[in-house]
Design an enzyme around this catalytic site. Structure first.
Site, PDB file in Angstrom:
ATOM      1  N   HIS A 273       1.227 -82.323  75.421  1.00 31.58           N
ATOM      2  CA  HIS A 273       0.999 -81.831  74.064  1.00 31.58           C
ATOM      3  C   HIS A 273       1.367 -80.354  73.941  1.00 31.58           C
ATOM      4  O   HIS A 273       1.839 -79.902  72.896  1.00 31.58           O
ATOM      5  CB  HIS A 273      -0.438 -82.069  73.591  1.00 31.58           C
ATOM      6  CG  HIS A 273      -0.606 -81.700  72.152  1.00 31.58           C
ATOM      7  ND1 HIS A 273      -0.190 -82.514  71.121  1.00 31.58           N
ATOM      8  CD2 HIS A 273      -1.031 -80.547  71.576  1.00 31.58           C
ATOM      9  CE1 HIS A 273      -0.380 -81.888  69.966  1.00 31.58           C
ATOM     10  NE2 HIS A 273      -0.893 -80.687  70.212  1.00 31.58           N
TER      11      HIS A 273
ATOM     12  N   ASP B 245       3.769 -78.683  71.145  1.00 35.20           N
ATOM     13  CA  ASP B 245       3.473 -77.492  70.335  1.00 35.20           C
ATOM     14  C   ASP B 245       4.552 -76.423  70.502  1.00 35.20           C
ATOM     15  O   ASP B 245       4.985 -75.807  69.529  1.00 35.20           O
ATOM     16  CB  ASP B 245       2.130 -76.877  70.769  1.00 35.20           C
ATOM     17  CG  ASP B 245       0.928 -77.618  70.202  1.00 35.20           C
ATOM     18  OD1 ASP B 245       1.080 -78.369  69.221  1.00 35.20           O
ATOM     19  OD2 ASP B 245      -0.175 -77.421  70.749  1.00 35.20           O
TER      20      ASP B 245
ATOM     21  N   HIS C  63       3.430 -79.661  64.597  1.00 35.01           N
ATOM     22  CA  HIS C  63       3.711 -81.040  65.018  1.00 35.01           C
ATOM     23  C   HIS C  63       4.891 -81.640  64.234  1.00 35.01           C
ATOM     24  O   HIS C  63       5.720 -82.345  64.800  1.00 35.01           O
ATOM     25  CB  HIS C  63       2.473 -81.917  64.882  1.00 35.01           C
ATOM     26  CG  HIS C  63       1.330 -81.437  65.740  1.00 35.01           C
ATOM     27  ND1 HIS C  63       0.069 -81.959  65.650  1.00 35.01           N
ATOM     28  CD2 HIS C  63       1.268 -80.487  66.714  1.00 35.01           C
ATOM     29  CE1 HIS C  63      -0.721 -81.342  66.525  1.00 35.01           C
ATOM     30  NE2 HIS C  63      -0.015 -80.441  67.168  1.00 35.01           N
TER      31      HIS C  63
ATOM     32  N   HIS D 122       0.072 -70.756  70.868  1.00 33.32           N
ATOM     33  CA  HIS D 122       0.870 -70.505  69.665  1.00 33.32           C
ATOM     34  C   HIS D 122       1.271 -69.037  69.518  1.00 33.32           C
ATOM     35  O   HIS D 122       2.394 -68.729  69.122  1.00 33.32           O
ATOM     36  CB  HIS D 122       0.111 -70.965  68.418  1.00 33.32           C
ATOM     37  CG  HIS D 122      -0.113 -72.441  68.387  1.00 33.32           C
ATOM     38  ND1 HIS D 122       0.920 -73.351  68.357  1.00 33.32           N
ATOM     39  CD2 HIS D 122      -1.248 -73.172  68.415  1.00 33.32           C
ATOM     40  CE1 HIS D 122       0.423 -74.574  68.350  1.00 33.32           C
ATOM     41  NE2 HIS D 122      -0.891 -74.499  68.378  1.00 33.32           N
TER      42      HIS D 122
HETATM   43 ZN   LIG Z   1      -0.740 -79.221  68.744  1.00 34.60          ZN
END
Ligand SMILES: [Zn+2]
Length: 303
Positions: free
Chosen positions: A233, A237, A77, A260
């Site tokens: 969001h 990311d 973030h 991720h």
């Molecule tokens: Zn996040």
């Protein structure tokens, strides 16, 4: 020519880590041109870990950096906010292993950096310009980057929840569109997954103050900041994970149900193959126009 930037003065905050639940103090300090983003663990004699791909360690529900066994967790973030505001160089001091989650978005970091002020530096910014496409697939997950003169992201998710479903968000990450459309989007998690996540040692710091809490058919802590806050969001990311390239990217990134692990896999794939990109500088006239679009469908109608 677009130049590198840092912050004008030191700025700090305190909070807790989303996964560790640990209290942490963080300070962001100005840094000279060419430094990049470097974390310092001041509880470990200031041990330094550069925010670059070669230091990526564990990647599951958050992105962590590790060097010589020293960990910095949940970097995405803050790194996202740095890219969104065009901060190339900064020292980030932490007195614990995980960044503070604050409100679960990048907005508090954006506000801190704005409070500190932004300083243009002498050195022209080197961009990583994509020359050839890269596509990666893993089951039904997909991530790719294509040549383009600016940085844009198109992200799709398909999450079996009445408020999410199939959702796609496309954004040109320039001229303030990150700040308007992405920075405030919060992380999210579901009540049903909570026991399993806690058993894995995750989300010990999670609360209704720092994430959107999904119930079976709604949310506990509304209202949402955007009707499609979830997919926004994911863009946040992705931007934070791609910051681990070490340079701002010029390319169109397309992601579908990635996370991720795939974000950081794309970063190492790009850096491994130098025929995929070139380093360029950009003149001020070339900044592209603001563009954003969003497509959303309820899960029920998408099935
Ligand atoms: Zn996040």
């Amino acid at each position: 020519m677009i130049h590198e930037q840092t912050i004008r003065s030191a700025v700090g905050c305190t909070g807790i880590g989303l996964h560790s639940g640990a209290s942490v103090s963080m300070r962001i300090l100005p840094a000279p041109p060419g430094t990049g983003i470097v974390f310092h663990r001041i509880d470990l004699d200031g041990f330094a870990i550069e925010a670059v791909s070669r230091n990526v360690a564990r990647v599951s529900y958050a992105t962590s950096l590790m060097k010589k066994g020293v960990l910095i967790s949940t970097t995405e973030h803050l790194l996202s906010a740095f890219i969104g505001l065009g901060i190339d160089n900064a020292i980030v001091e932490l007195d614990n292993l995980e960044l503070p989650i604050l409100d679960g978005s990048a907005q508090p970091f954006v506000e801190m950096i704005r409070k500190a002020g932004i300083r243009k530096q002498r050195r022209p910014r080197k961009y990583l310009k994509i020359r050839r496409e890269v596509e990666m697939r893993e089951g039904n997950k997909f991530i790719a980057v294509y040549p383009a003169d600016s940085y844009s992201v198109s992200y799709s998710i398909n999450f079996p929840h009445p408020l999410i479903g199939k959702s796609t968000f496309q954004v040109q990450l320039s001229n303030g569109s990150y700040l308007r459309h992405i920075a405030a989007a919060r992380t999210f998690g579901s009540r049903q997954d909570e026991p399993a996540m806690r058993n894995m040692g995750l989300i010990r710091g999670a609360s209704s103050e720092n994430c959107i809490v999904l119930t079976r058919d709604g949310i506990e802590n509304g209202p949402l900041r955007f009707s499609d806050e979830f997919v926004r969001h994911k863009v946040l990311d992705l931007v934070g994970d791609l910051a681990l390239l070490g340079n701002q990217i010029l390319g169109k990134v397309v992601a579908d149900r990635a996370g991720h692990a795939m974000h950081t896999a794309l970063v190492s794939r790009i850096l491994r193959d130098k025929t995929l990109w070139e380093e360029v500088t950009v003149s001020n006239e070339e900044t592209p126009r603001d563009a954003v679009s969003s497509v959303q469908a309820a899960a029920g109608s998408a099935l």
